[in-house]
Design a protein around this motif. Sequence first.
Motif, PDB file in Angstrom:
ATOM      1  N   THR A   1      18.651  29.961  62.774  1.00 18.09           N
ATOM      2  CA  THR A   1      19.784  30.832  63.446  1.00 18.09           C
ATOM      3  C   THR A   1      20.467  30.229  64.536  1.00 18.09           C
ATOM      4  N   LEU A  58      24.167  37.057  59.555  1.00 15.07           N
ATOM      5  CA  LEU A  58      23.147  36.205  59.974  1.00 15.07           C
ATOM      6  C   LEU A  58      22.494  35.297  58.724  1.00 15.07           C
ATOM      7  N   GLN A  92      23.566  31.429  66.967  1.00  9.85           N
ATOM      8  CA  GLN A  92      24.111  32.645  66.387  1.00  9.85           C
ATOM      9  C   GLN A  92      24.793  33.368  67.467  1.00  9.85           C
TER      10      GLN A  92
END
Length: 276
Positions: free
Chosen positions: A187, A177, A190
């Motif tokens: 993010t 991450l 993701q």
Amino acid sequence: MLSLDRIKLLFPRASAEHLATMAELENDFLDAFRISRRPLRWQFFLAQLGHESGGLSMLEENLNYSAEGLVKTWPKRFASIDNASSYARKPERIANVVYANRMGNGTPESGDGWRFRGRGYIQLTGRDAYRQVGAITGLDLEAQPELALDPGHAFHVACGFWNWKKLNEVCDTGDYLAVTKAINGGTHGQADREAWLDKVRRVFADPPPLHEQPPADELIAIQRALQLKGYTQIGAADGDLGVRTIAAITSFRMKTGLPKGLIDAKLRQALGITKR
């Protein structure tokens, strides 16, 4: 480490020219930029490239937004549909506004937003990025930004970006991450990035010879233990040591600090399994 067959499996939508060039140059650049030295580095690298470029099939940023899309994507730049309507479906105008006065770009009138829009395997964006990655790679990307998507240079540019962001060091922490945040600033996407990481590990997982397959009951116990730890991508606990199970074991060993290997006493202990 990489071969044309593996690259084709990983990026089936990439053009033949890009696939051939990658197969020829990839290993040299992965070694030169120290990406190949640790599995997490090259796995994270290839997975992020897969997401950023749609599997090496989208090498230039699509800025053909509707008015609604502009408001949703850049609410600080376009406060209302009325405000965005004059820019809708005009990619060059959009780029020059949304990327103006940041990332080393000049005003909207400078044209920098469009000139230095996202390109390449990792969507290099902004004058600063083109200049600094150009300095690392020895390519004059600031003067010739289109080199970032050229088959002969795109992989080199992606490796240069990785070096610029010091992503090998981030990879070594095991925090995927954090790698996304360093690339994207957030993010975004993701779930797809995680799916790409799973695919990378499956494509590069080599099943052992049949005589090395552990007993079915032991492997089923391992598969079930991995499922409980979130490795649902292995599918059914079927007692078959296929590429999905190998990929899950490899990932688990890396995340828990176990040495390189497959099924051994250390893995059983970490999963709480007693060998029968």
